[in-house]
Design a protein around this motif. Structure first.
Motif, PDB file in Angstrom:
ATOM      1  N   ALA A   5     112.770  25.063  41.593  1.00  0.00           N
ATOM      2  CA  ALA A   5     112.602  26.018  40.503  1.00  0.00           C
ATOM      3  C   ALA A   5     112.482  25.178  39.149  1.00  0.00           C
ATOM      4  O   ALA A   5     113.063  24.337  38.880  1.00  0.00           O
ATOM      5  N   SER A   6     111.551  25.867  38.207  1.00  0.00           N
ATOM      6  CA  SER A   6     111.387  25.187  36.801  1.00  0.00           C
ATOM      7  C   SER A   6     111.138  26.251  36.088  1.00  0.00           C
ATOM      8  O   SER A   6     110.582  27.223  36.413  1.00  0.00           O
ATOM      9  N   GLY A   7     110.803  26.103  34.879  1.00  0.00           N
ATOM     10  CA  GLY A   7     110.518  26.828  33.795  1.00  0.00           C
ATOM     11  C   GLY A   7     111.449  27.106  32.879  1.00  0.00           C
ATOM     12  O   GLY A   7     111.251  28.062  31.877  1.00  0.00           O
ATOM     13  N   GLY A   8     112.814  27.100  33.218  1.00  0.00           N
ATOM     14  CA  GLY A   8     113.881  27.585  32.353  1.00  0.00           C
ATOM     15  C   GLY A   8     113.921  27.141  31.008  1.00  0.00           C
ATOM     16  O   GLY A   8     113.093  25.832  30.869  1.00  0.00           O
ATOM     17  N   GLY A   9     114.774  27.478  30.048  1.00  0.00           N
ATOM     18  CA  GLY A   9     114.818  26.938  28.653  1.00  0.00           C
ATOM     19  C   GLY A   9     115.447  27.910  27.751  1.00  0.00           C
ATOM     20  O   GLY A   9     115.954  28.891  28.364  1.00  0.00           O
ATOM     21  N   LEU A  10     115.363  27.611  26.615  1.00  0.00           N
ATOM     22  CA  LEU A  10     116.121  28.283  25.422  1.00  0.00           C
ATOM     23  C   LEU A  10     114.964  29.041  24.421  1.00  0.00           C
ATOM     24  O   LEU A  10     113.701  28.537  24.246  1.00  0.00           O
ATOM     25  N   GLY A  15     111.291  36.589  23.176  1.00  0.00           N
ATOM     26  CA  GLY A  15     110.512  35.675  23.532  1.00  0.00           C
ATOM     27  C   GLY A  15     109.844  35.785  25.266  1.00  0.00           C
ATOM     28  O   GLY A  15     110.429  36.646  25.782  1.00  0.00           O
ATOM     29  N   SER A  16     109.223  34.752  25.812  1.00  0.00           N
ATOM     30  CA  SER A  16     108.715  34.868  27.173  1.00  0.00           C
ATOM     31  C   SER A  16     108.994  33.516  27.612  1.00  0.00           C
ATOM     32  O   SER A  16     108.867  32.450  27.146  1.00  0.00           O
ATOM     33  N   GLY A 116     118.396  26.350  41.097  1.00  0.00           N
ATOM     34  CA  GLY A 116     118.512  27.120  39.863  1.00  0.00           C
ATOM     35  C   GLY A 116     118.247  26.852  38.623  1.00  0.00           C
ATOM     36  O   GLY A 116     118.039  25.361  38.539  1.00  0.00           O
ATOM     37  N   THR A 117     117.848  27.292  37.774  1.00  0.00           N
ATOM     38  CA  THR A 117     117.050  26.905  36.609  1.00  0.00           C
ATOM     39  C   THR A 117     117.934  27.698  35.380  1.00  0.00           C
ATOM     40  O   THR A 117     117.946  28.972  35.355  1.00  0.00           O
ATOM     41  N   GLN A 118     118.294  26.968  34.245  1.00  0.00           N
ATOM     42  CA  GLN A 118     118.952  27.912  33.174  1.00  0.00           C
ATOM     43  C   GLN A 118     117.993  28.568  32.242  1.00  0.00           C
ATOM     44  O   GLN A 118     117.097  28.214  31.717  1.00  0.00           O
ATOM     45  N   VAL A 119     118.570  29.826  32.020  1.00  0.00           N
ATOM     46  CA  VAL A 119     117.669  30.657  30.990  1.00  0.00           C
ATOM     47  C   VAL A 119     118.435  30.942  29.793  1.00  0.00           C
ATOM     48  O   VAL A 119     119.670  31.785  30.231  1.00  0.00           O
TER      49      VAL A 119
END
Length: 123
Positions: A5-10, A15-16, A116-119
């Motif tokens: 999984a990828s694409g998470g962030g702050l 926002g999107s 898991g990826t953090q959002v």
């Protein structure tokens, strides 16, 4: 089966983000897939699920109209487009491969899980 999984962030409120989950085996293309999330101090919950063909989806009520799950079988990848993000969407997001071909909101219906990826959505 390996899931990445990828694409998470702050991101700020409103926002999107677009999450991606790639799988290592073509057999996942015949399985339903799902996105789950776990917020601090809370149980893991279903966010969205999609069937093997990609023509049937389901969402938890809190994300309906804001999130969209889709899949590209040629790339063995499932996506979660997240728009109009809210602070309560903050969580670690996990993708999972279902045991069957249909959509499912039940955790036990999924056999393989990504890391898991953090959002994080700031207010």
């Amino acid at each position: 089966v390996q899931l990445q999984a990828s694409g998470g962030g702050l991101v700020q409120t409103g926002g999107s983000l677009r999450l991606s989950c790639s799988t290592s085996r073509r057999t996942s293309s015949n399985n339903g897939m799902g996105w789950f999330r776990r917020a601090p101090g809370r149980e893991r919950e279903i966010v969205a699920a999609i069937n093997w063909r990609g023509d049937s989806t389901t969402y938890t009520d809190s994300v309906k109209g804001r999130f969209t799950i889709s899949r590209d079988k040629s790339k063995n990848t499932v996506y979660l487009q997240m728009d109009s993000l809210k602070p309560e969407d903050t969580a670690v997001y996990y993708c999972a491969v279902g045991r069957g071909s249909a959509t499912s909101t039940r955790t036990e219906s999924y056999a393989y899980w990504g890391q898991g990826t953090q959002v994080t959505v700031s207010s």
